[in-house]
Design a protein around this motif. Sequence first.
Motif, mmCIF file in Angstrom:
data_model
loop_
_atom_site.group_PDB
_atom_site.id
_atom_site.type_symbol
_atom_site.label_atom_id
_atom_site.label_comp_id
_atom_site.label_asym_id
_atom_site.label_seq_id
_atom_site.Cartn_x
_atom_site.Cartn_y
_atom_site.Cartn_z
ATOM 1 N N GLN A 51 154.888 35.214 -80.551
ATOM 2 C CA GLN A 51 155.282 34.315 -79.590
ATOM 3 C C GLN A 51 154.767 32.308 -79.657
ATOM 4 O OE1 GLN A 51 158.940 35.079 -80.028
ATOM 5 N NE2 GLN A 51 157.806 36.991 -81.012
ATOM 6 N N THR A 52 155.259 31.717 -80.108
ATOM 7 C CA THR A 52 154.452 29.780 -79.314
ATOM 8 C C THR A 52 155.821 29.904 -78.237
ATOM 9 O OG1 THR A 52 153.944 28.386 -79.650
ATOM 10 C CG2 THR A 52 155.433 28.925 -81.075
ATOM 11 N N LEU A 53 155.624 28.996 -77.214
ATOM 12 C CA LEU A 53 156.923 28.318 -76.421
ATOM 13 C C LEU A 53 155.976 27.097 -75.542
ATOM 14 C CD1 LEU A 53 158.585 30.103 -74.467
ATOM 15 C CD2 LEU A 53 156.857 30.664 -72.536
ATOM 16 N N ILE A 54 157.245 26.258 -75.821
ATOM 17 C CA ILE A 54 156.889 24.645 -75.729
ATOM 18 C C ILE A 54 158.002 24.316 -74.591
ATOM 19 C CG2 ILE A 54 157.015 22.480 -76.713
ATOM 20 C CD1 ILE A 54 156.162 24.718 -79.224
ATOM 21 N N VAL A 55 157.732 23.767 -73.702
ATOM 22 C CA VAL A 55 158.203 23.452 -72.500
ATOM 23 C C VAL A 55 158.599 21.483 -73.037
ATOM 24 C CG1 VAL A 55 158.755 22.488 -69.865
ATOM 25 C CG2 VAL A 55 157.597 24.965 -71.326
ATOM 26 N N VAL A 56 159.086 20.757 -72.693
ATOM 27 C CA VAL A 56 159.554 19.497 -73.052
ATOM 28 C C VAL A 56 160.370 19.349 -71.864
ATOM 29 C CG1 VAL A 56 161.206 17.274 -74.489
ATOM 30 C CG2 VAL A 56 159.650 19.662 -75.918
ATOM 31 N N PRO A 57 159.667 18.503 -71.088
ATOM 32 C CA PRO A 57 161.027 18.119 -70.096
ATOM 33 C C PRO A 57 161.743 17.260 -70.248
ATOM 34 C CG PRO A 57 158.305 18.116 -69.149
ATOM 35 C CD PRO A 57 158.568 17.992 -71.351
ATOM 36 N N LYS A 58 162.849 16.694 -70.146
ATOM 37 C CA LYS A 58 164.307 16.278 -70.545
ATOM 38 C C LYS A 58 163.993 14.692 -69.434
ATOM 39 C CE LYS A 58 169.065 16.019 -70.390
ATOM 40 N NZ LYS A 58 170.576 16.747 -70.287
ATOM 41 N N LYS A 59 164.444 13.549 -70.673
ATOM 42 C CA LYS A 59 164.252 12.414 -69.702
ATOM 43 C C LYS A 59 165.582 11.423 -70.120
ATOM 44 C CE LYS A 59 160.681 8.947 -69.790
ATOM 45 N NZ LYS A 59 159.049 8.502 -70.690
ATOM 46 N N ALA A 60 165.706 11.365 -69.050
ATOM 47 C CA ALA A 60 166.590 9.871 -69.290
ATOM 48 C C ALA A 60 166.370 8.664 -68.767
ATOM 49 C CB ALA A 60 168.200 10.678 -68.258
ATOM 50 N N GLY A 61 166.424 8.030 -69.925
ATOM 51 C CA GLY A 61 166.420 6.745 -69.427
ATOM 52 C C GLY A 61 164.344 6.889 -69.388
ATOM 53 N N ASP A 110 163.316 7.895 -66.499
ATOM 54 C CA ASP A 110 163.301 8.932 -65.449
ATOM 55 C C ASP A 110 163.260 10.290 -65.938
ATOM 56 O OD1 ASP A 110 162.372 6.685 -63.506
ATOM 57 O OD2 ASP A 110 164.648 6.561 -63.613
ATOM 58 N N TYR A 111 162.469 11.088 -65.574
ATOM 59 C CA TYR A 111 162.790 12.284 -66.055
ATOM 60 C C TYR A 111 163.647 13.006 -65.067
ATOM 61 C CZ TYR A 111 158.141 12.351 -68.927
ATOM 62 O OH TYR A 111 158.080 12.454 -70.258
ATOM 63 N N THR A 112 164.192 14.501 -65.928
ATOM 64 C CA THR A 112 165.852 14.897 -65.066
ATOM 65 C C THR A 112 165.568 15.762 -64.016
ATOM 66 O OG1 THR A 112 166.384 16.248 -66.673
ATOM 67 C CG2 THR A 112 166.914 14.014 -66.741
ATOM 68 N N GLY A 113 164.087 16.512 -64.103
ATOM 69 C CA GLY A 113 163.966 18.200 -63.305
ATOM 70 C C GLY A 113 164.718 18.895 -64.342
ATOM 71 N N ASP A 114 165.106 18.682 -64.943
ATOM 72 C CA ASP A 114 165.688 19.758 -66.148
ATOM 73 C C ASP A 114 164.226 20.036 -67.463
ATOM 74 O OD1 ASP A 114 168.308 19.766 -64.983
ATOM 75 O OD2 ASP A 114 169.354 19.093 -66.081
ATOM 76 N N PHE A 115 165.080 21.157 -68.050
ATOM 77 C CA PHE A 115 163.657 21.427 -68.528
ATOM 78 C C PHE A 115 163.847 21.506 -70.005
ATOM 79 C CE2 PHE A 115 161.962 21.385 -64.620
ATOM 80 C CZ PHE A 115 160.276 20.072 -65.084
ATOM 81 N N TYR A 116 163.750 21.836 -71.207
ATOM 82 C CA TYR A 116 164.013 22.250 -72.602
ATOM 83 C C TYR A 116 163.288 23.460 -73.044
ATOM 84 C CZ TYR A 116 167.205 18.381 -73.132
ATOM 85 O OH TYR A 116 168.159 17.524 -73.095
ATOM 86 N N VAL A 117 163.298 24.113 -73.209
ATOM 87 C CA VAL A 117 162.048 25.837 -73.265
ATOM 88 C C VAL A 117 162.272 25.974 -74.414
ATOM 89 C CG1 VAL A 117 161.151 28.106 -72.253
ATOM 90 C CG2 VAL A 117 162.341 26.366 -70.544
ATOM 91 N N LEU A 118 161.301 26.046 -76.215
ATOM 92 C CA LEU A 118 161.362 26.221 -77.247
ATOM 93 C C LEU A 118 160.725 27.457 -77.130
ATOM 94 C CD1 LEU A 118 161.498 22.619 -78.457
ATOM 95 C CD2 LEU A 118 163.351 23.822 -77.611
ATOM 96 N N ASN A 119 161.032 28.222 -78.421
ATOM 97 C CA ASN A 119 160.535 29.238 -78.480
ATOM 98 C C ASN A 119 160.131 29.966 -79.392
ATOM 99 O OD1 ASN A 119 161.481 32.608 -79.168
ATOM 100 N ND2 ASN A 119 160.032 32.173 -78.929
ATOM 101 N N SER A 120 159.665 29.775 -81.082
ATOM 102 C CA SER A 120 159.256 30.549 -82.069
ATOM 103 C C SER A 120 158.292 31.542 -82.777
ATOM 104 C CB SER A 120 159.210 29.119 -82.836
ATOM 105 O OG SER A 120 159.616 28.885 -84.579
ATOM 106 N N ASP A 121 158.591 32.094 -83.706
ATOM 107 C CA ASP A 121 157.566 32.500 -84.485
ATOM 108 C C ASP A 121 158.087 32.458 -85.926
ATOM 109 O OD1 ASP A 121 159.555 35.409 -85.242
ATOM 110 O OD2 ASP A 121 160.282 34.617 -83.566
ATOM 111 N N GLU A 122 156.946 33.864 -86.505
ATOM 112 C CA GLU A 122 157.477 33.879 -87.826
ATOM 113 C C GLU A 122 158.516 34.523 -88.840
ATOM 114 O OE1 GLU A 122 152.827 33.995 -89.636
ATOM 115 O OE2 GLU A 122 152.479 31.520 -89.876
ATOM 116 N N SER A 123 159.401 35.072 -87.940
ATOM 117 C CA SER A 123 160.107 36.013 -88.005
ATOM 118 C C SER A 123 161.615 35.161 -88.401
ATOM 119 C CB SER A 123 160.468 36.562 -87.201
ATOM 120 O OG SER A 123 161.252 36.458 -86.168
ATOM 121 N N LEU A 124 161.393 33.883 -87.970
ATOM 122 C CA LEU A 124 162.523 33.009 -88.362
ATOM 123 C C LEU A 124 162.223 32.274 -89.540
ATOM 124 C CD1 LEU A 124 162.776 31.460 -84.795
ATOM 125 C CD2 LEU A 124 164.145 33.114 -85.775
#
Length: 216
Positions: A176-186, A188-202
């Motif tokens: 697995q790979t795991l990526i976190v992208v902090p959510k931004k509005a304008g 400023d960062y909002t305090g929410d986080f997009y969490v992404l995962n992928s692997d070669e089975s997809l």
Amino acid sequence: MWDDVQYCVQHPKEARCLNTTSNYVVLHGKPESGRNFLLSPTCRINGIECPFLEHADVANYWSDAWVNAKPGGAVPVRADFIGLGINSQTARQFNQLHIHMAGVVEKTQQQLHDLEAQKRIAISPGRWSQYLVFLTGTKGNRTYRALLLDSLNYNLFALLDKYVVSPPTTMTMAHQTLIVVPKKAGKDYTGDFYVLNSDESLHDGTDTCDELLVYA
């Protein structure tokens, strides 16, 4: 990398040791730039596949990485959009856990905003595996499982294993790979986080975070 971590624990004031605490060390990535840093534990952990990372009392290395990388942090990433990532066992270069603290491909933030507006991102960890999205990285479109969290006060490794990897699937944490992208509005960062995962089975999946992160 483990040698570098041990060196910084013993010589925390050295210039190459950007931030040394009892739980982790922050180092330059290669090539060195203002948007290429690594956070590594001060204890011996090979990588994403280590069961120790799912224990309730393990340090929250993702939160630590964000505290360092965010604007005003101890080692801020100099980029308009920040991303954090960890590679699979097969894609990484070092067998010592390290979280990349870097820029993120600029269009990723807007793509995630649009997908969230279309209700195509999971808002519950229990549904994470069901929400597949395409994001455009440095090697074209890749498929990711997408989750939105209201903070990083979660064990992301445990969530990934419980809700995506564990049986009845035949996947393993090592792939697995795991990526976190902090959510931004304008600006400023909002305090929410997009969490992404992928692997070669997809279909069009990937086992590396490097296609979404920008180091130079």
